[in-house]
Structure formats: C-alpha cells, structure tokens
Design an enzyme around this catalytic site. Structure first.
Site, PDB file in Angstrom:
ATOM      1  N   GLN A  66       3.049   3.855   1.426  1.00  0.00           N
ATOM      2  CA  GLN A  66       2.686   3.385   2.771  1.00  0.00           C
ATOM      3  C   GLN A  66       3.942   3.119   3.592  1.00  0.00           C
ATOM      4  OE1 GLN A  66       0.033   0.056   2.269  1.00  0.00           O
ATOM      5  NE2 GLN A  66      -1.537   1.307   1.268  1.00  0.00           N
ATOM      6  N   ASP A  95      -3.193   2.448  -8.312  1.00  0.00           N
ATOM      7  CA  ASP A  95      -4.535   1.953  -7.982  1.00  0.00           C
ATOM      8  C   ASP A  95      -5.471   1.954  -9.195  1.00  0.00           C
ATOM      9  OD1 ASP A  95      -3.862   1.490  -5.356  1.00  0.00           O
ATOM     10  OD2 ASP A  95      -4.493   3.470  -4.680  1.00  0.00           O
TER      11      ASP A  95
END
Ligand code: S3P
Length: 447
Positions: free
Chosen positions: A175, A326
């Site tokens: 990100q 994740d």
C-alpha cells in the site's frame, strides 16, 4: 461503507465432507487498482471479474467523487478516466469504509494534484496508521492534517508543484509502495521506490499495462522501482483473476474437514501472493496446483485441496511473510489442527491490519482450547492434531473480515461450534462466502 449496520452474529458447526467447486470472487488488490488506474487513464477502461465487495465499491464511489465516471453494465464495469493530473476536487468527504488499500492508494493518487480531499472510514480504518503514507507524500509537496497519531479523518492538501521523490519504504507494505508510485504519476521526472522486501507487485504490473514507463530491478539496496512521471495512461480491458486470499478459506476448510475434496478454479498465483499455499504444502497438506497456465501476464492454476489428517506444525519462513500477509489468520486455524507448533515470525504488520490480527486470533484460538504464545512480531500456535480441537467459543471479529471467516472455517472442524459476534465485515472482501461455503457442504447459521 461497512460496519455501520447492526452486527450479524454467525456460527458454524462440524460438517460432513466439503465437496465441489468453489468459484471465489475477483482479487481485491487488483480490483481497487483497476478502478484507480482506470480513473487516471484517458478514455474507457473495461473491467470484468471485479470484486463487488464493499471495499471496492467504496473505491468506485471515491473515483466518481474525483471526477471519473464509473458504471456497471451487465457483467462488466466501465471507467471513463480523467487522465493523470485530471482529478477534480471532491465536493464531500471520501468515506473509504473498512479499506486501508482504498484510502492509502487514493491518497497517493490525489496527492500530487492541486486539490484538497478529506478522508474517513469506519471504526477499524479510523484507528489505522496513515503516517506511513503521508510521510512520503509530504516529500512530493503534499500536506496532511489528521487526528493524533496520524489517524483518519484526515485532509490531504495536494501539492501545487509536485517534485519526484526517491523513497525507501520503512515497512514491507504494498500500500505504501503503491501510494508513492501513484503520487509519482503526476510528478515530473523519475520517482523511485526501494523496498527491502518485495511486496505484492500488482501496481507495477498494472502501471506497465496502462502504458507507464516503469522498471524494477533487484539490487544490494533491495527491490528498486523506477517510474517516469506524467505519462498518458492508456485505457485497458482488464480481466481480474480470482483472489488467492479468498481462495485460502475454502482451501483451508477442505484441509481440516474430514473427507473433503474441493476444487478452487482460476486462482491467481502471483509469487508475491502465493506464500500460503507453499506453507500448507510444507505442513503436509494434500494441496495441488492443477492446469497451471498464464493469464493476463499472471500465473494462474486450479487449486485442489483434500482433507489432510496428518498436518505437521512448522516454522514459517519470515521471508515469506509479505507473500501471505493476509493469510496468517486462516493459517493459524489450520495450525490448530496440525500436530505440534507452528511458529510464525516476522509478522509485525499483522498488528496494524483491519484489526490487530495476532491479538484477535490468539484470543479466539485460546477460547477454543489452544495454546498461543505471542511477541510483538511473532506468534506460535500449539497444534492439537485433527479431532482434538474443542471449539465452542464465541469470539470477536473486531470489524475484520478475515478474522470472522477464519473462525467460521475453524468451526467446520471443531468438536463444538464456533461463533463470531459480527460477520458483517465479510462483505468487504468475500460477499458470497456464506452461500459458497454452504454450497460445498458447510453449516453456517446467523443469529
Ligand atoms: C494490499 C496490501 C497489503 C494487504 C492488503 C492489500 C494491497 O497491505 O494486507 O489486504 O492491495 O496493496 P500492506 O500494504 O499494508 O501490507
């Protein structure tokens, strides 16, 4: 927006074998980027297989607020972009709901335009650190004013005369890398991002696909990405591959539910994303990659997962962390059903996801009868072996979709059912989780 309705308590109980095909939704990371890059291209980008999860729908709304046209027509999404540097100033606050990816990438995309935008999110997102993005955006000339600790709500004042930057990311985060690259699009000259550990590379691949001049190179300093600013991005036709992070749930469920045999077709196996599947194989999982092929420049395979009664706890290589970041919550569930310890080092980033995922999983696993040890950047699950996991706990999901889904997967194989206080966040990334798992044979109840 997510997390604004009434909580939806959900439970799952031990079920018969999971069988059949699991068609999971489109990749969340690629879906966000399709909309954002489509909005920055000149002309019409067409996207099929877009994840219609709340996180991505919030990004679609945000792109409209910045002046792009975004429409669903039949099965595909169409984005009419405004071009690099063409974002308009939004008339209202941008609500990114639960999505760290959405807010951080959009902040990057607008930070080098002379406009002002205010961002907010749900209770989870408004706790998450934004300085990791606003620090490098300040180097381009953007300013950020938010709450204490660099939290949302936050206003970004875009740079009037942006300058290109060279930035070494202090945390392994796609990100952050992507925010810098998107900001670099509207800065003249070359923007450079250096990451010590390679993270998911969808932004690099997609920027190249949209016609940006971008090059990557592995050097002694790390993974170096160079982007030439102010390109004209060409609209694309994008087929979004199915999400390996969503595939993880039916795959892991099949491994722990007796007699299961599940095929999860068309899963993107980009090496920067596929770490979980190699880790499961290292644990002795009966997991195979069938029909390996290339689609849209990405490796793709059908995953076949079968019940694996003899899973062994392992040491998960820390250098694999970024490629499965994740997936640690659901991995820790599989680890509970393995014999012996699964040690997961180098995972500090788990503490700043939609929830503190080490804390959230450790609480629920302990309540279900497991021993879990933890430090700031590591945790260890002491597996009990198949058939020995009691379950029978009501756990908090902390507005985190992956925590909710992980415990629902767990309950499919524990002696007693597992319940989560709120399954609502599941809709952020995997809105069809419940019917898809039920279609395979899972027993999930609401209320
Ligand atoms: C994402 C990057 C990862 C990941 C998130 C999606 C992305 O976050 O956890 O679900 O699409 O770039 P970090 O960059 O914070 O590691």
């Amino acid at each position: 927006m997510s997390g604004h309705g009434d909580p939806i308590p959900m439970s799952s109980r031990k079920c018969g074998p999971l069988k059949g095909e699991a068609h999971v939704p489109g990749d969340k990371s690629i879906s966000h980027r399709s909309l954002i890059l489509g909005a920055l291209a000149v002309g019409e980008t067409k996207v099929t297989g877009l994840l219609e999860g709340q996180d991505v729908l919030d990004t679609a709304k945000a792109m409209q607020a910045f002046g792009a046209t975004v429409e669903k027509q039949g099965d595909s999404w169409h984005v009419w972009g405004v071009g690099v540097g063409g974002f308009a100033e939004p008339e209202n606050v941008i609500d990114c709901g639960n999505s760290g990816t959405g807010v951080r990438l959009i902040m990057g995309a607008m930070a080098t335009s002379p406009i002002v935008a205010t961002f907010t999110g749900d209770a989870s997102l408004n706790k998450r650190p934004m300085a990791r993005v606003t620090d490098p955006l300040a180097l381009f000339g953007a300013q950020a004013v938010g709450r204490s600790g660099g939290r949302l709500p936050m206003t970004i004042i875009g740079a009037n005369s942006p300058v290109p930057v060279s930035y070494t990311t202090p945390v392994p985060s796609a990100q952050v890398k992507s925010a810098v690259l998107l900001a670099g699009l509207n800065a003249p000259g070359e923007t450079v991002v250096i990451e010590r550990e390679a993270t998911r590379d969808h932004s690099e691949r997609m920027l190249a696909g949209f016609g940006a001049v971008i090059a990557t190179e592995d050097t002694n300093e790390g993974h170096v990405i160079r982007l030439q600013g102010q390109p004209e991005l060409k609209p694309q036709t994008i087929i979004v591959p199915r999400d390996p992070s969503s595939a993880a749930f039916p795959v892991c469920a099949a491994l722990i539910v007796e007699g299961s045999d599940v095929l999860v077709p068309n899963i993107g196996l980009n090496p920067t994303r596929a770490g979980l599947f190699f880790t499961l194989q290292d644990m002795g999982a009966d997991l195979t990659f069938e029909n390996m092929r290339e689609e849209g420049g990405e490796p793709v395979a059908d995953l076949r997962a079968r019940f694996s009664p003899d899973l062994k706890g392992i040491e998960v290589p820390p250098e694999r962390a970024a490629s499965m970041i994740d997936e640690y919550p659901v991995l820790s569930v599989v680890a509970a059903f393995a014999e012996g310890k699964t040690h997961m080092p180098g995972v500090k980033e788990l503490r700043v996801k939609e929830s503190d995922r080490i804390d959230a999983m450790a609480r629920g696993l302990r309540a279900a009868g497991l021993r879990v040890d933890e430090g700031e950047d590591w945790w260890t699950v002491h597996g009990l072996g198949h058939g020995n996991v009691a379950g029978g706990a009501v756990v908090e999901s902390f507005l985190d979709h992956r925590i909710a889904m992980s415990f629902l997967v767990m309950g499919m194989a524990t002696t007693n059912p597992m319940s989560v206080d709120d399954g609502q966040p599941i809709a952020t990334s995997f809105p069809i989780f419940e019917p898809l798992m039920e279609g395979l044979g899972a027993e999930i109840t609401r209320g």
